[in-house]
Design a protein around this motif. Structure first.
Motif, PDB file in Angstrom:
ATOM      1  N   GLU A  59       0.863  -1.172   0.000  1.00  0.00           N
ATOM      2  CA  GLU A  59       0.000   0.000   0.000  1.00  0.00           C
ATOM      3  C   GLU A  59       0.900   1.221   0.000  1.00  0.00           C
ATOM      4  O   GLU A  59       1.843   1.308   0.785  1.00  0.00           O
ATOM      5  CB  GLU A  59      -0.899  -0.008   1.239  1.00  0.00           C
ATOM      6  CG  GLU A  59      -1.868  -1.183   1.246  1.00  0.00           C
ATOM      7  CD  GLU A  59      -2.699  -1.253   2.520  1.00  0.00           C
ATOM      8  OE1 GLU A  59      -2.592  -0.343   3.372  1.00  0.00           O
ATOM      9  OE2 GLU A  59      -3.443  -2.227   2.643  1.00  0.00           O
ATOM     10  N   ARG A  60       0.610   2.143  -0.915  1.00  0.00           N
ATOM     11  CA  ARG A  60       1.461   3.323  -1.055  1.00  0.00           C
ATOM     12  C   ARG A  60       0.710   4.585  -0.638  1.00  0.00           C
ATOM     13  O   ARG A  60      -0.465   4.733  -0.944  1.00  0.00           O
ATOM     14  CB  ARG A  60       1.926   3.485  -2.507  1.00  0.00           C
ATOM     15  CG  ARG A  60       2.812   2.351  -2.990  1.00  0.00           C
ATOM     16  CD  ARG A  60       3.307   2.628  -4.420  1.00  0.00           C
ATOM     17  NE  ARG A  60       4.066   1.523  -4.945  1.00  0.00           N
ATOM     18  CZ  ARG A  60       5.380   1.363  -4.764  1.00  0.00           C
ATOM     19  NH1 ARG A  60       6.047   2.241  -4.059  1.00  0.00           N
ATOM     20  NH2 ARG A  60       5.999   0.331  -5.280  1.00  0.00           N
ATOM     21  N   LYS A  61       1.431   5.486   0.023  1.00  0.00           N
ATOM     22  CA  LYS A  61       0.882   6.811   0.326  1.00  0.00           C
ATOM     23  C   LYS A  61       0.973   7.676  -0.928  1.00  0.00           C
ATOM     24  O   LYS A  61       0.078   8.425  -1.266  1.00  0.00           O
ATOM     25  CB  LYS A  61       1.649   7.475   1.458  1.00  0.00           C
ATOM     26  CG  LYS A  61       1.345   6.895   2.817  1.00  0.00           C
ATOM     27  CD  LYS A  61       2.076   7.659   3.900  1.00  0.00           C
ATOM     28  CE  LYS A  61       1.749   7.067   5.252  1.00  0.00           C
ATOM     29  NZ  LYS A  61       2.512   7.694   6.326  1.00  0.00           N
ATOM     30  N   LYS A  62       2.111   7.566  -1.603  1.00  0.00           N
ATOM     31  CA  LYS A  62       2.338   8.267  -2.867  1.00  0.00           C
ATOM     32  C   LYS A  62       3.372   7.482  -3.653  1.00  0.00           C
ATOM     33  O   LYS A  62       3.975   6.543  -3.135  1.00  0.00           O
ATOM     34  CB  LYS A  62       2.780   9.716  -2.632  1.00  0.00           C
ATOM     35  CG  LYS A  62       3.996   9.871  -1.754  1.00  0.00           C
ATOM     36  CD  LYS A  62       4.261  11.344  -1.456  1.00  0.00           C
ATOM     37  CE  LYS A  62       5.358  11.469  -0.425  1.00  0.00           C
ATOM     38  NZ  LYS A  62       5.583  12.833  -0.021  1.00  0.00           N
ATOM     39  N   ALA A  63       3.600   7.856  -4.888  1.00  0.00           N
ATOM     40  CA  ALA A  63       4.543   7.134  -5.754  1.00  0.00           C
ATOM     41  C   ALA A  63       5.906   7.028  -5.081  1.00  0.00           C
ATOM     42  O   ALA A  63       6.381   7.966  -4.440  1.00  0.00           O
ATOM     43  CB  ALA A  63       4.675   7.836  -7.103  1.00  0.00           C
ATOM     44  N   GLN A  64       6.533   5.862  -5.214  1.00  0.00           N
ATOM     45  CA  GLN A  64       7.866   5.579  -4.683  1.00  0.00           C
ATOM     46  C   GLN A  64       7.938   5.546  -3.156  1.00  0.00           C
ATOM     47  O   GLN A  64       9.023   5.518  -2.598  1.00  0.00           O
ATOM     48  CB  GLN A  64       8.906   6.570  -5.230  1.00  0.00           C
ATOM     49  CG  GLN A  64       8.995   6.649  -6.735  1.00  0.00           C
ATOM     50  CD  GLN A  64       9.414   5.334  -7.366  1.00  0.00           C
ATOM     51  OE1 GLN A  64      10.153   4.569  -6.799  1.00  0.00           O
ATOM     52  NE2 GLN A  64       8.908   5.076  -8.555  1.00  0.00           N
ATOM     53  N   GLU A  65       6.781   5.573  -2.468  1.00  0.00           N
ATOM     54  CA  GLU A  65       6.791   5.541  -1.009  1.00  0.00           C
ATOM     55  C   GLU A  65       5.795   4.487  -0.518  1.00  0.00           C
ATOM     56  O   GLU A  65       4.591   4.651  -0.664  1.00  0.00           O
ATOM     57  CB  GLU A  65       6.426   6.910  -0.441  1.00  0.00           C
ATOM     58  CG  GLU A  65       6.605   6.989   1.060  1.00  0.00           C
ATOM     59  CD  GLU A  65       6.296   8.376   1.592  1.00  0.00           C
ATOM     60  OE1 GLU A  65       5.591   8.451   2.614  1.00  0.00           O
ATOM     61  OE2 GLU A  65       6.738   9.357   0.987  1.00  0.00           O
TER      62      GLU A  65
END
Length: 167
Positions: A59-65
């Motif tokens: 699960e991502r908060k934003k791209a690449q994170e």
């Protein structure tokens, strides 16, 4: 090699299968995909080796994170083998290996087709808890091997030569 086309997925299996049979007690292993996108690759290898598989849901908060990684399947008491198409900064592999150890895996290995290994990758590998990162020589790895003793290279030149010969 993994050429990112589902029609030919699995071409990488032969060197992976051989390395695992030569270096690990297969009956104690579980194949793990570091993300849902690699599930087909992981299940193909697991089926050929007749072992279980698991996968991570990211699960991502934003791209690449990555906000969190949820393991689907049990690795308790098993040697976990992460299988992926490429490793660039190794952030996902580093997090996945730590999570697998927390979930009870006895050891964690990662096997990837293309070891790009840029930026902090070598330090991530060193700090991750991985026993080894096994990569092919589709990208030269001599400098990386000299800088990190956890990297092992599988030579795929004969496989590629045979493909060219049969063309």
């Amino acid at each position: 090699m993994d050429l990112h086309a589902s029609q030919i997925q699995g071409f990488f299996d032969v060197p992976v299968d051989k390395w695992m049979r030569d270096n690990l007690p297969i009956e104690d292993c579980i194949i793990v995909s570091p993300d849902a996108g690699g599930a087909k690759r992981a299940t193909s290898i697991a089926d050929k080796l007749n072992v279980d598989f698991a996968l991570f849901h990211k699960e991502r908060k934003k791209a690449q994170e990555i906000a969190r990684m949820v393991l689907v399947g049990s690795v308790k008491g098993k040697i976990a083998v992460l299988v992926d198409d490429m490793a660039d900064t190794c952030g996902t592999l580093g997090l996945a290996s730590k999570r697998l150890l927390e979930e009870g895996a006895t050891k964690v290995y990662a096997i990837v087709t293309h070891g790009i290994l840029s930026g902090p990758a070598l330090q991530v590998i060193q700090d991750s808890g991985l026993e080894k990162l096994v990569v092919t020589n589709t990208i030269p790895q001599q400098q990386n091997c000299e800088a990190c003793d956890k990297i092992e290279v599988v030579d795929v030149s004969l496989v590629l030569a045979e493909v060219i010969r049969r063309r």
